[in-house]
Design an enzyme around this catalytic site. Structure first.
Site, PDB file in Angstrom:
ATOM      1  N   LYS A  19       9.865  -8.794   5.501  1.00  0.00           N
ATOM      2  CA  LYS A  19      10.848  -7.834   4.971  1.00  0.00           C
ATOM      3  C   LYS A  19      10.569  -6.454   5.543  1.00  0.00           C
ATOM      4  O   LYS A  19       9.441  -6.143   5.945  1.00  0.00           O
ATOM      5  CB  LYS A  19      10.829  -7.773   3.446  1.00  0.00           C
ATOM      6  CG  LYS A  19       9.528  -7.277   2.798  1.00  0.00           C
ATOM      7  CD  LYS A  19       9.400  -5.759   2.666  1.00  0.00           C
ATOM      8  CE  LYS A  19       8.011  -5.332   2.239  1.00  0.00           C
ATOM      9  NZ  LYS A  19       7.639  -3.973   2.475  1.00  0.00           N
ATOM     10  N   GLY A  44       3.853  -9.916   4.744  1.00  0.00           N
ATOM     11  CA  GLY A  44       3.477 -11.204   5.326  1.00  0.00           C
ATOM     12  C   GLY A  44       2.846 -12.148   4.303  1.00  0.00           C
ATOM     13  O   GLY A  44       3.190 -13.328   4.239  1.00  0.00           O
ATOM     14  N   SER A  65       3.203 -12.006   1.041  1.00  0.00           N
ATOM     15  CA  SER A  65       4.229 -12.333   0.042  1.00  0.00           C
ATOM     16  C   SER A  65       5.187 -13.396   0.583  1.00  0.00           C
ATOM     17  O   SER A  65       5.624 -14.282  -0.163  1.00  0.00           O
ATOM     18  CB  SER A  65       5.034 -11.077  -0.321  1.00  0.00           C
ATOM     19  OG  SER A  65       4.176 -10.075  -0.787  1.00  0.00           O
ATOM     20  N   ALA A  66       5.503 -13.301   1.871  1.00  0.00           N
ATOM     21  CA  ALA A  66       6.378 -14.300   2.496  1.00  0.00           C
ATOM     22  C   ALA A  66       5.734 -15.680   2.395  1.00  0.00           C
ATOM     23  O   ALA A  66       6.395 -16.670   2.040  1.00  0.00           O
ATOM     24  CB  ALA A  66       6.635 -13.931   3.959  1.00  0.00           C
ATOM     25  N   ASP A 115       6.316  -7.897  -4.025  1.00  0.00           N
ATOM     26  CA  ASP A 115       7.289  -8.232  -2.968  1.00  0.00           C
ATOM     27  C   ASP A 115       7.642  -9.716  -2.927  1.00  0.00           C
ATOM     28  O   ASP A 115       8.527 -10.118  -2.167  1.00  0.00           O
ATOM     29  CB  ASP A 115       6.717  -7.847  -1.592  1.00  0.00           C
ATOM     30  CG  ASP A 115       6.619  -6.339  -1.407  1.00  0.00           C
ATOM     31  OD1 ASP A 115       7.370  -5.606  -2.072  1.00  0.00           O
ATOM     32  OD2 ASP A 115       5.798  -5.907  -0.577  1.00  0.00           O
TER      33      ASP A 115
HETATM   34  O1  C5P Z   1       2.113  -6.092  -6.289  1.00  0.00           O
HETATM   35  P1  C5P Z   1       1.128  -6.077  -5.183  1.00  0.00           P
HETATM   36  O2  C5P Z   1      -0.104  -6.886  -5.504  1.00  0.00           O
HETATM   37  O3  C5P Z   1       1.701  -6.464  -3.853  1.00  0.00           O
HETATM   38  O4  C5P Z   1       0.654  -4.584  -5.021  1.00  0.00           O
HETATM   39  C1  C5P Z   1      -0.487  -4.227  -4.275  1.00  0.00           C
HETATM   40  C2  C5P Z   1      -0.898  -2.808  -4.629  1.00  0.00           C
HETATM   41  O5  C5P Z   1       0.076  -1.864  -4.153  1.00  0.00           O
HETATM   42  C3  C5P Z   1      -1.004  -2.528  -6.117  1.00  0.00           C
HETATM   43  O6  C5P Z   1      -2.264  -2.878  -6.610  1.00  0.00           O
HETATM   44  C4  C5P Z   1      -0.771  -1.036  -6.163  1.00  0.00           C
HETATM   45  O7  C5P Z   1      -1.939  -0.332  -5.789  1.00  0.00           O
HETATM   46  C5  C5P Z   1       0.232  -0.806  -5.054  1.00  0.00           C
HETATM   47  N1  C5P Z   1       1.627  -0.789  -5.554  1.00  0.00           N
HETATM   48  C6  C5P Z   1       2.061   0.294  -6.297  1.00  0.00           C
HETATM   49  N2  C5P Z   1       3.345   0.329  -6.771  1.00  0.00           N
HETATM   50  C7  C5P Z   1       4.210  -0.669  -6.482  1.00  0.00           C
HETATM   51  C8  C5P Z   1       3.799  -1.776  -5.709  1.00  0.00           C
HETATM   52  C9  C5P Z   1       2.498  -1.808  -5.250  1.00  0.00           C
HETATM   53  O8  C5P Z   1       1.294   1.227  -6.554  1.00  0.00           O
HETATM   54  N3  C5P Z   1       5.457  -0.593  -6.940  1.00  0.00           N
END
Ligand code: C5P
Length: 298
Positions: free
Chosen positions: A6, A99, A101-102, A134
């Site tokens: 994405k 990547g 997340s995909a 994501d």
């Molecule tokens: O959700 P995901 O595990 O992919 O997010 C990884 C990190 O990115 C989170 O731990 C956070 O530090 C940051 N993040 C954020 N706000 C979001 C998405 C991700 O701060 N909306």
């Protein structure tokens, strides 16, 4: 299976929430730059095999998001069977193109088919949201608005196809590190609630490339550039080659450039490759559907 990358055509980042995430207003688009995935039946357990650039994927198999996705599905539906997940990595690792997340989305779709669970998209999306912000979009695909931490999706009407040039970096960036840099750059200032500009949505609706190029925006870009100053030079080079828009993808360091058409995209990709500022540059088109099964090996 195909598990597409994405990009965020718009990434508006709001204040840091109590749960450690930032409130987002984003527009995602899925590209035909995709990881290939195969799920193979196995008596028990979940295992992973990576080919090609797989050695770049950090951590152990148990930390891999595709493995976590398969385990989450197995647990939720009390599945006795196992799976071997084979990933052919095409999406830049830790590059801001989702990547991992995909692959998680691909694993959910693949295991759902392999184990004959018959889960609906909504059921898979619920598990996806628990795996990462994501992952729901990686399942959904197309072009969509993302709210909350990015997992609340609304489809966006987009006409036509857009040609992008994706320039990968010699290094990677950690998403939490880029968000932390964003916070330190905004320390002591109130961060307003993010909002996607109507002009960007109108450009997508009309399939107006020039207007889309002018409205591309990423609030994380200054933070990514502060961590990797050379990205600014790469973006500048893309604009010099006539890109309609140039920006860091998500948390970076991959950069994306909007081309007028395939011919211009090729010129841009060749031009960017010769700058020595990126590891590779290639054309990708969007939007494409989300993670999907192409073949099932019984
Ligand atoms: O959700 P995901 O595990 O992919 O997010 C990884 C990190 O990115 C989170 O731990 C956070 O530090 C940051 N993040 C954020 N706000 C979001 C998405 C991700 O701060 N909306």
């Amino acid at each position: 299976m195909e598990a597409p990358a994405k990009i965020n055509l718009y990434l508006g980042v709001g204040p840091l929430r109590d749960d450690g995430y930032h409130e987002l207003a984003t527009v995602f688009q899925a590209l035909d730059l995709a990881d290939g995935m195969t799920v193979l039946p196995k008596a028990s357990g979940v295992s992973l095999e990576m080919d090609r650039d797989g050695e770049q994927v950090p951590g152990r198999a148990s930390d891999n998001l595709a493995v976590k996705a398969a385990r989450a599905l197995k647990k939720r539906y009390k599945v006795k069977h196992g799976v071997e997940i084979v990933i052919s990595k095409e999406i830049p690792v830790a590059g801001g193109m989702a990547g991992g997340s995909a692959d998680a989305a691909g694993a959910l779709v693949g295991c759902n088919a392999l184990w004959g669970l018959g889960c609906s998209n909504a059921e898979l999306a619920e598990i996806a949201a628990q795996l990462g912000s994501d992952v729901p979009f990686s399942l959904h695909g197309g072009t969509a608005l993302g709210a909350s931490r990015g997992e609340v999706l609304t489809p966006v009407l987009a006409t036509g196809e857009f040609t992008w040039v994706v320039a990968t970096s010699f290094t990677s960036l950690s998403t939490p590190e880029v968000y932390a840099k964003f916070d330190s750059m905004h320390a002591g200032r109130a961060v307003p609630a993010p909002k996607v500009p109507p002009a960007l949505l109108a450009a997508l609706r009309k399939g107006d490339q020039s207007a889309l190029g002018m409205n591309l925006h990423n609030d994380l870009q200054p933070a990514a550039i502060a961590l990797r100053p050379e990205l600014d030079l790469l973006l500048e080079a893309g604009r010099d080659y006539g890109a309609l828009g140039a920006m860091v993808s998500g948390s970076g360091p991959t950069c994306v450039f909007l081309a007028r058409d395939d011919e211009h995209g090729l010129e841009l990709a060749v031009g960017l490759s010769t700058t020595g500022l990126c590891r590779s540059a290639r054309i990708a088109r969007g939007p494409v559907p989300g993670a999907r099964t192409t073949t099932i090996i019984p």
